[in-house]
Design a protein around this motif. Structure first.
Motif, PDB file in Angstrom:
ATOM      1  N   LYS A   1      18.745   6.186   8.608  1.00  0.00           N
ATOM      2  CA  LYS A   1      19.696   7.216   9.037  1.00  0.00           C
ATOM      3  C   LYS A   1      19.777   7.339  10.553  1.00  0.00           C
ATOM      4  O   LYS A   1      20.832   7.666  11.111  1.00  0.00           O
ATOM      5  CB  LYS A   1      19.292   8.554   8.416  1.00  0.00           C
ATOM      6  N   GLY A   2      18.676   7.088  11.219  1.00  0.00           N
ATOM      7  CA  GLY A   2      18.660   7.242  12.669  1.00  0.00           C
ATOM      8  C   GLY A   2      17.622   6.365  13.327  1.00  0.00           C
ATOM      9  O   GLY A   2      16.839   5.686  12.654  1.00  0.00           O
ATOM     10  N   PRO A   3      17.562   6.388  14.659  1.00  0.00           N
ATOM     11  CA  PRO A   3      16.635   5.549  15.422  1.00  0.00           C
ATOM     12  C   PRO A   3      15.276   6.210  15.602  1.00  0.00           C
ATOM     13  O   PRO A   3      14.923   6.656  16.687  1.00  0.00           O
ATOM     14  CB  PRO A   3      17.347   5.390  16.764  1.00  0.00           C
ATOM     15  N   HIS A   4      14.516   6.301  14.489  1.00  0.00           N
ATOM     16  CA  HIS A   4      13.204   6.933  14.557  1.00  0.00           C
ATOM     17  C   HIS A   4      12.420   6.423  15.763  1.00  0.00           C
ATOM     18  O   HIS A   4      12.473   5.248  16.106  1.00  0.00           O
ATOM     19  CB  HIS A   4      12.420   6.663  13.268  1.00  0.00           C
ATOM     20  N   ILE A   5      11.690   7.309  16.392  1.00  0.00           N
ATOM     21  CA  ILE A   5      10.846   6.912  17.506  1.00  0.00           C
ATOM     22  C   ILE A   5       9.806   5.932  16.970  1.00  0.00           C
ATOM     23  O   ILE A   5       9.116   6.216  15.994  1.00  0.00           O
ATOM     24  CB  ILE A   5      10.178   8.147  18.162  1.00  0.00           C
ATOM     25  N   ASN A   6       9.749   4.716  17.535  1.00  0.00           N
ATOM     26  CA  ASN A   6       8.826   3.741  16.943  1.00  0.00           C
ATOM     27  C   ASN A   6       7.495   3.631  17.668  1.00  0.00           C
ATOM     28  O   ASN A   6       6.571   3.004  17.187  1.00  0.00           O
ATOM     29  CB  ASN A   6       9.483   2.367  16.759  1.00  0.00           C
TER      30      ASN A   6
ATOM     31  N   PHE B   1      19.134  22.759  21.920  1.00  0.00           N
ATOM     32  CA  PHE B   1      19.371  21.354  22.241  1.00  0.00           C
ATOM     33  C   PHE B   1      18.132  20.512  21.933  1.00  0.00           C
ATOM     34  O   PHE B   1      18.231  19.438  21.309  1.00  0.00           O
ATOM     35  CB  PHE B   1      19.748  21.223  23.724  1.00  0.00           C
ATOM     36  N   VAL B   2      16.953  20.972  22.354  1.00  0.00           N
ATOM     37  CA  VAL B   2      15.720  20.239  22.084  1.00  0.00           C
ATOM     38  C   VAL B   2      15.508  20.076  20.585  1.00  0.00           C
ATOM     39  O   VAL B   2      15.203  18.986  20.099  1.00  0.00           O
ATOM     40  CB  VAL B   2      14.519  20.950  22.732  1.00  0.00           C
ATOM     41  N   ALA B   3      15.687  21.154  19.836  1.00  0.00           N
ATOM     42  CA  ALA B   3      15.474  21.112  18.382  1.00  0.00           C
ATOM     43  C   ALA B   3      16.465  20.186  17.701  1.00  0.00           C
ATOM     44  O   ALA B   3      16.105  19.412  16.797  1.00  0.00           O
ATOM     45  CB  ALA B   3      15.573  22.519  17.804  1.00  0.00           C
ATOM     46  N   GLN B   4      17.725  20.254  18.124  1.00  0.00           N
ATOM     47  CA  GLN B   4      18.749  19.435  17.484  1.00  0.00           C
ATOM     48  C   GLN B   4      18.613  17.961  17.850  1.00  0.00           C
ATOM     49  O   GLN B   4      18.760  17.087  16.997  1.00  0.00           O
ATOM     50  CB  GLN B   4      20.142  19.945  17.874  1.00  0.00           C
ATOM     51  N   LEU B   5      18.325  17.666  19.114  1.00  0.00           N
ATOM     52  CA  LEU B   5      18.197  16.263  19.511  1.00  0.00           C
ATOM     53  C   LEU B   5      16.960  15.630  18.886  1.00  0.00           C
ATOM     54  O   LEU B   5      16.951  14.431  18.581  1.00  0.00           O
ATOM     55  CB  LEU B   5      18.137  16.146  21.038  1.00  0.00           C
ATOM     56  N   LEU B   6      15.932  16.415  18.662  1.00  0.00           N
ATOM     57  CA  LEU B   6      14.715  15.904  18.035  1.00  0.00           C
ATOM     58  C   LEU B   6      15.009  15.299  16.661  1.00  0.00           C
ATOM     59  O   LEU B   6      14.348  14.344  16.238  1.00  0.00           O
ATOM     60  CB  LEU B   6      13.686  17.032  17.906  1.00  0.00           C
ATOM     61  N   GLU B   7      16.019  15.862  15.970  1.00  0.00           N
ATOM     62  CA  GLU B   7      16.373  15.350  14.644  1.00  0.00           C
ATOM     63  C   GLU B   7      16.808  13.884  14.697  1.00  0.00           C
ATOM     64  O   GLU B   7      16.623  13.138  13.734  1.00  0.00           O
ATOM     65  CB  GLU B   7      17.478  16.203  14.024  1.00  0.00           C
ATOM     66  N   THR B   8      17.378  13.454  15.805  1.00  0.00           N
ATOM     67  CA  THR B   8      17.807  12.063  15.952  1.00  0.00           C
ATOM     68  C   THR B   8      16.624  11.110  15.889  1.00  0.00           C
ATOM     69  O   THR B   8      16.742   9.983  15.405  1.00  0.00           O
ATOM     70  CB  THR B   8      18.548  11.878  17.292  1.00  0.00           C
ATOM     71  N   PHE B   9      15.453  11.568  16.356  1.00  0.00           N
ATOM     72  CA  PHE B   9      14.285  10.704  16.487  1.00  0.00           C
ATOM     73  C   PHE B   9      13.318  10.818  15.309  1.00  0.00           C
ATOM     74  O   PHE B   9      12.287  10.155  15.290  1.00  0.00           O
ATOM     75  CB  PHE B   9      13.543  11.049  17.781  1.00  0.00           C
ATOM     76  N   ARG B  10      13.656  11.645  14.336  1.00  0.00           N
ATOM     77  CA  ARG B  10      12.739  11.901  13.226  1.00  0.00           C
ATOM     78  C   ARG B  10      12.702  10.726  12.251  1.00  0.00           C
ATOM     79  O   ARG B  10      13.697  10.041  12.034  1.00  0.00           O
ATOM     80  CB  ARG B  10      13.168  13.183  12.507  1.00  0.00           C
ATOM     81  N   TRP B  11      11.541  10.512  11.652  1.00  0.00           N
ATOM     82  CA  TRP B  11      11.375   9.468  10.650  1.00  0.00           C
ATOM     83  C   TRP B  11      12.021   9.894   9.324  1.00  0.00           C
ATOM     84  O   TRP B  11      11.890  11.035   8.895  1.00  0.00           O
ATOM     85  CB  TRP B  11       9.888   9.193  10.416  1.00  0.00           C
TER      86      TRP B  11
END
Length: 465
Positions: A220-225, A182-192
């Motif tokens: 593609k996604g909501p990169h952590i800003n 879960f941690v690894a997969q959800l991290l993909e949402t925040f990747r640049w």
């Protein structure tokens, strides 16, 4: 599977926070420099203030400070917001507060996902300030529809992340293997992602409408800003950032320097200019750039009551009526002087803040109070007798004007600050799929429980005499 084989939400949140920090350090090297600077300043502050260190140790907040982070993301659709709420729930994070950032002409409204229990906060107070794009505030109807179409076609969560959220909801938790996935997969949402999902032309039109709209829609996604550490002395950080090759924003957002910190103070360095490739009609990529991600640092003080917050807001408005901070920082010293002068009206001792009903405090028994004997005592009598002590409750949330000021400082020096509110909490909660927690009621509940416990013990002992 038995529930006791599940990994706690606190542990999942801690693992995710650590993974996010490692990823962001790789993506934004200046973040690593910032972390080293914060660690150094915090060590110096604790070494020079033995009383502060003792109280932080007594309230279980010293260990958490070095691990403390808050991140920020910007979402595009109600579906993304609702799913993000469910994902954060797996980590024990609930939506707290509603923030209208249109106060600075920023077309988003927001909440903060964070743990709410005292024990969970002490284990890891990871927060994510989460904003939803207000498409209804885009004046150009054609562009509004184009943006909606782009957002509707993207998928910011992996299939496995969604499946694991559903599994956690169905089973009441995740085991160690599933939690790691879960941690690894959800991290993909925040990747640049340096490849945009729009053409250079559409990016320009979005950018011209508002730079933040371009940031939300084009990728593609909501990169952590940003990923924000907590410091014990933000003024020292502000002074030292240039020595580390980091240019800070012109002013520290929030209240002025005080003996007794209140609410939240924040500063940042300018957003990075990063290489981005845009789609072209012939299927090739067109080189360009995008500026969104920046570094931020915060210093937290006591949570204020509605009365305290009203006074804070009044004093901040009075300051800005006297000196409006310029986006380019040209009048920073004048603004800071006015801020310090106006805020003399706000008490600057813990007891003064407490007695005026301006802040929230946690009450606990002293050694003497634990072995009390004698007559019944009200709160003030018990404090004066050395039976009960009090500590400020840390403000765990955010300030709309400060958040907007941080955003504004990264939208270009020529961007004017225009604080005109357009709140719509009902619409936000509909899109969220839940109501947000009222932070005032939450802090009041913590204070009330600690007070009832202390007075209950003191008066129970007195009644037994």
């Amino acid at each position: 599977m038995k529930a006791n084989s599940y990994i706690s939400a606190d542990k999942i949140r801690s693992n995710f926070s650590a993974a996010m920090s490692a990823m962001y350090r790789d993506e934004v090297p200046a973040y690593g420099t910032l972390m080293s600077l914060v660690a150094s300043v915090n060590d110096e502050t604790l070494s020079s203030d033995a009383h502060l260190k003792t109280r932080l140790e007594a309230t279980d907040t010293l260990d958490r400070i070095s691990e403390e982070r808050h991140g920020a993301i910007r979402l595009g659709t109600r579906q993304e917001l609702s799913m993000m709420r469910r994902a954060f729930a797996v980590m024990g994070m609930a939506p707290v507060g509603y923030y209208d950032l249109s106060t600075a002409g920023v077309p988003v409204h927001s909440t903060a996902f964070r743990p709410v229990g005292t024990e969970s906060l002490s284990r890891n107070p990871f927060r994510v300030f989460t904003s939803l794009l207000r498409l209804d505030l885009i004046a150009d109807e054609t562009l509004r529809q184009e943006a909606a179409d782009v957002l509707a076609a993207r998928k910011i969560f992996t299939d496995e992340a969604v499946a694991l959220v559903e599994k956690a909801e169905r089973d009441g938790g995740l085991d160690a293997a599933d939690a790691a996935r879960f941690v690894a997969q959800l991290l993909e949402t925040f990747r640049w992602h340096d490849h945009a999902i729009v053409s250079a032309d559409m990016y320009k039109r979005l950018h011209d409408a508002h730079r933040l709209i371009a940031d939300v829609v084009s990728f593609k996604g909501p990169h952590i800003n940003h990923l924000t550490p907590r410091t014990l002395d933000i003024d020292k950080i502000q002074t030292r950032m240039p020595q580390e090759g980091i240019a800070p924003k012109a002013i520290v957002e929030g209240p002025p320097t005080r003996n007794c910190p209140i609410l939240l103070r924040q500063t940042s360095f300018k957003a990075l200019e990063e290489a981005v490739s845009f789609t072209a009609a012939d299927g090739t990529w067109q080189e360009g750039s995008h500026s969104a991600r920046f570094g931020e640092i915060e210093q937290r003080g006591v949570a204020l009551t509605p009365k305290g917050r009203a006074l804070y807001d009044t004093l901040l408005n009075d300051t800005r009526a006297r000196v409006r901070p310029a986006a380019d920082g040209s009048n920073a010293s004048e603004y800071e002087a006015a801020l310090a002068d106006v805020f003399k009206a706000f008490p600057d001792t813990w007891d003064g803040i407490r007695k005026a009903g301006l802040g929230y405090f946690s009450y606990s028994l002293t050694e003497k109070g634990m072995s009390v004997s004698g007559r019944r005592a009200d709160l003030e009598t018990a404090i004066e007798a050395g039976l009960i002590q009090f500590d400020p409750i840390v403000y765990e949330d955010f300030l709309p004007v400060s958040a907007a000021g941080i955003f504004q400082s990264n939208l270009g020096d020529d961007a004017a600050q225009d604080f005109v509110a357009s709140p719509n909490q009902m619409m936000f909660e509909r899109d969220l799929g839940a109501t947000v927690l009222d932070e005032f009621a939450h802090y009041a509940g913590i204070q009330r429980a600690s007070l009832e416990m202390c007075l209950g013990i003191v008066n129970m002992a007195a009644a037994a005499e």
